[in-house]
Design a protein around this motif. Sequence first.
Motif, PDB file in Angstrom:
ATOM      1  N   PHE A  12      39.872  23.509 -39.166  1.00 41.00           N
ATOM      2  CA  PHE A  12      38.793  23.686 -38.135  1.00 41.00           C
ATOM      3  C   PHE A  12      39.359  22.724 -36.848  1.00 41.00           C
ATOM      4  O   PHE A  12      40.261  21.681 -37.314  1.00 41.00           O
ATOM      5  N   SER A  13      38.863  23.130 -35.826  1.00 41.12           N
ATOM      6  CA  SER A  13      39.229  21.977 -34.633  1.00 41.12           C
ATOM      7  C   SER A  13      37.818  21.508 -34.184  1.00 41.12           C
ATOM      8  O   SER A  13      36.839  22.350 -34.234  1.00 41.12           O
ATOM      9  N   ALA A  14      37.864  20.291 -33.821  1.00 38.88           N
ATOM     10  CA  ALA A  14      36.424  19.693 -33.252  1.00 38.88           C
ATOM     11  C   ALA A  14      36.968  18.481 -32.531  1.00 38.88           C
ATOM     12  O   ALA A  14      38.087  17.693 -32.790  1.00 38.88           O
ATOM     13  N   PRO A  15      36.105  18.150 -31.462  1.00 39.72           N
ATOM     14  CA  PRO A  15      36.294  16.886 -30.792  1.00 39.72           C
ATOM     15  C   PRO A  15      36.130  15.644 -31.590  1.00 39.72           C
ATOM     16  O   PRO A  15      35.183  15.738 -32.444  1.00 39.72           O
ATOM     17  N   ILE A  16      36.768  14.579 -31.245  1.00 33.03           N
ATOM     18  CA  ILE A  16      36.544  13.326 -31.644  1.00 33.03           C
ATOM     19  C   ILE A  16      35.340  12.862 -31.053  1.00 33.03           C
ATOM     20  O   ILE A  16      35.338  12.558 -29.873  1.00 33.03           O
ATOM     21  N   GLY A  17      34.651  12.220 -31.804  1.00 31.87           N
ATOM     22  CA  GLY A  17      33.240  11.575 -31.328  1.00 31.87           C
ATOM     23  C   GLY A  17      31.858  12.390 -31.981  1.00 31.87           C
ATOM     24  O   GLY A  17      31.639  13.397 -31.749  1.00 31.87           O
ATOM     25  N   VAL A  18      31.183  11.577 -32.818  1.00 34.47           N
ATOM     26  CA  VAL A  18      30.363  11.959 -33.642  1.00 34.47           C
ATOM     27  C   VAL A  18      28.894  11.176 -33.371  1.00 34.47           C
ATOM     28  O   VAL A  18      29.295   9.804 -33.684  1.00 34.47           O
ATOM     29  N   ILE A  19      27.620  11.538 -32.834  1.00 29.75           N
ATOM     30  CA  ILE A  19      26.733  10.588 -32.339  1.00 29.75           C
ATOM     31  C   ILE A  19      26.059  10.209 -33.814  1.00 29.75           C
ATOM     32  O   ILE A  19      25.416  11.096 -34.828  1.00 29.75           O
ATOM     33  N   VAL A  20      26.254   8.998 -34.168  1.00 33.85           N
ATOM     34  CA  VAL A  20      25.524   8.316 -35.325  1.00 33.85           C
ATOM     35  C   VAL A  20      24.489   7.199 -35.014  1.00 33.85           C
ATOM     36  O   VAL A  20      25.175   6.497 -34.456  1.00 33.85           O
ATOM     37  N   LYS A  21      23.301   7.356 -35.192  1.00 35.18           N
ATOM     38  CA  LYS A  21      22.393   6.081 -34.804  1.00 35.18           C
ATOM     39  C   LYS A  21      22.476   5.819 -33.431  1.00 35.18           C
ATOM     40  O   LYS A  21      22.562   4.698 -33.071  1.00 35.18           O
ATOM     41  N   GLU A  22      22.698   6.919 -32.589  1.00 34.91           N
ATOM     42  CA  GLU A  22      22.583   6.788 -31.161  1.00 34.91           C
ATOM     43  C   GLU A  22      24.155   6.106 -30.574  1.00 34.91           C
ATOM     44  O   GLU A  22      23.790   5.418 -29.701  1.00 34.91           O
ATOM     45  N   GLU A  23      24.785   5.963 -31.739  1.00 33.97           N
ATOM     46  CA  GLU A  23      26.228   5.536 -31.017  1.00 33.97           C
ATOM     47  C   GLU A  23      27.247   6.818 -31.392  1.00 33.97           C
ATOM     48  O   GLU A  23      27.028   7.648 -32.226  1.00 33.97           O
ATOM     49  N   VAL A  24      28.433   6.574 -30.420  1.00 36.46           N
ATOM     50  CA  VAL A  24      29.386   7.603 -30.715  1.00 36.46           C
ATOM     51  C   VAL A  24      30.467   6.955 -31.549  1.00 36.46           C
ATOM     52  O   VAL A  24      31.036   5.938 -31.314  1.00 36.46           O
ATOM     53  N   TRP A  25      30.523   7.544 -32.744  1.00 38.43           N
ATOM     54  CA  TRP A  25      31.547   7.103 -33.695  1.00 38.43           C
ATOM     55  C   TRP A  25      32.821   7.999 -33.571  1.00 38.43           C
ATOM     56  O   TRP A  25      32.869   9.117 -33.276  1.00 38.43           O
ATOM     57  N   SER A  26      34.101   7.283 -34.003  1.00 40.03           N
ATOM     58  CA  SER A  26      35.402   8.017 -33.762  1.00 40.03           C
ATOM     59  C   SER A  26      35.546   8.758 -34.994  1.00 40.03           C
ATOM     60  O   SER A  26      36.212   8.416 -36.043  1.00 40.03           O
ATOM     61  N   THR A  61      26.776  12.626 -42.479  1.00 47.49           N
ATOM     62  CA  THR A  61      26.625  12.310 -41.185  1.00 47.49           C
ATOM     63  C   THR A  61      25.140  11.783 -41.044  1.00 47.49           C
ATOM     64  O   THR A  61      24.742  11.226 -39.995  1.00 47.49           O
ATOM     65  N   GLY A  62      24.286  12.046 -42.006  1.00 55.33           N
ATOM     66  CA  GLY A  62      23.048  11.436 -42.198  1.00 55.33           C
ATOM     67  C   GLY A  62      21.784  12.833 -41.447  1.00 55.33           C
ATOM     68  O   GLY A  62      20.641  12.547 -41.182  1.00 55.33           O
ATOM     69  N   THR A  63      22.867  13.833 -40.900  1.00 54.21           N
ATOM     70  CA  THR A  63      21.878  14.865 -40.071  1.00 54.21           C
ATOM     71  C   THR A  63      22.266  16.088 -40.798  1.00 54.21           C
ATOM     72  O   THR A  63      21.939  17.276 -40.333  1.00 54.21           O
ATOM     73  N   GLY A  64      22.871  16.037 -42.149  1.00 53.35           N
ATOM     74  CA  GLY A  64      23.091  17.296 -42.786  1.00 53.35           C
ATOM     75  C   GLY A  64      24.413  17.884 -42.834  1.00 53.35           C
ATOM     76  O   GLY A  64      24.730  19.142 -43.153  1.00 53.35           O
ATOM     77  N   GLY A  65      25.570  17.260 -42.374  1.00 52.64           N
ATOM     78  CA  GLY A  65      26.967  17.582 -42.364  1.00 52.64           C
ATOM     79  C   GLY A  65      27.676  16.405 -42.892  1.00 52.64           C
ATOM     80  O   GLY A  65      27.274  15.386 -43.505  1.00 52.64           O
ATOM     81  N   HIS A  66      28.993  16.661 -42.506  1.00 50.74           N
ATOM     82  CA  HIS A  66      30.029  15.742 -43.215  1.00 50.74           C
ATOM     83  C   HIS A  66      30.831  15.362 -41.777  1.00 50.74           C
ATOM     84  O   HIS A  66      31.149  16.247 -40.970  1.00 50.74           O
ATOM     85  N   MET A  67      31.507  14.001 -41.624  1.00 52.63           N
ATOM     86  CA  MET A  67      32.300  13.703 -40.596  1.00 52.63           C
ATOM     87  C   MET A  67      33.434  12.968 -41.363  1.00 52.63           C
ATOM     88  O   MET A  67      33.514  12.309 -42.327  1.00 52.63           O
ATOM     89  N   LEU A  68      34.722  13.103 -40.652  1.00 46.59           N
ATOM     90  CA  LEU A  68      35.985  12.516 -41.123  1.00 46.59           C
ATOM     91  C   LEU A  68      36.458  11.421 -40.221  1.00 46.59           C
ATOM     92  O   LEU A  68      36.367  11.813 -38.863  1.00 46.59           O
ATOM     93  N   SER A  69      36.589  10.341 -40.453  1.00 43.14           N
ATOM     94  CA  SER A  69      36.800   9.202 -39.537  1.00 43.14           C
ATOM     95  C   SER A  69      38.132   9.083 -38.866  1.00 43.14           C
ATOM     96  O   SER A  69      39.302   9.650 -39.729  1.00 43.14           O
ATOM     97  N   ILE A  70      38.400   9.106 -37.737  1.00 41.57           N
ATOM     98  CA  ILE A  70      39.646   9.285 -36.903  1.00 41.57           C
ATOM     99  C   ILE A  70      39.905   7.755 -36.307  1.00 41.57           C
ATOM    100  O   ILE A  70      39.184   7.168 -35.382  1.00 41.57           O
ATOM    101  N   SER A  71      40.499   6.877 -37.137  1.00 42.63           N
ATOM    102  CA  SER A  71      40.656   5.403 -36.791  1.00 42.63           C
ATOM    103  C   SER A  71      41.383   5.362 -35.567  1.00 42.63           C
ATOM    104  O   SER A  71      42.184   6.377 -35.045  1.00 42.63           O
ATOM    105  N   ALA A  72      41.260   4.132 -34.937  1.00 41.17           N
ATOM    106  CA  ALA A  72      42.048   3.757 -33.736  1.00 41.17           C
ATOM    107  C   ALA A  72      43.397   3.916 -33.814  1.00 41.17           C
ATOM    108  O   ALA A  72      44.218   4.428 -33.061  1.00 41.17           O
ATOM    109  N   LYS A  73      44.138   3.357 -35.099  1.00 41.90           N
ATOM    110  CA  LYS A  73      45.281   3.673 -35.432  1.00 41.90           C
ATOM    111  C   LYS A  73      45.882   5.270 -35.263  1.00 41.90           C
ATOM    112  O   LYS A  73      47.083   5.177 -34.771  1.00 41.90           O
TER     113      LYS A  73
END
Length: 95
Positions: A12-26, A61-73
Amino acid sequence: MAEFPRPLDVTFSAPIGVIVKEEVWSCVEMPDSVAFFGTGRSVKVVATVDEVPLTAAFMPTGTGGHMLSISAKLRKKLGKEIGDVVAVHLSERLS
């Protein structure tokens, strides 16, 4: 109960950036992940992100899905920033 590890072959393709607790996570969010994995809990996988190998956990994600962390490195290695789209290929489920 399913046995692991178990082979996968999904991309799947997706943009980096998921909103969690009103913040954008990588992170990138996988569409329809709960139905695909059969759980709302963390799931460890072997994957590639834009062809770069990665073993990591999809976190709820806390909203019914899953997210994969994309670290700064990893973002630096990919030459990607928040908002850029990446291709994720899952090849094995470990948990």
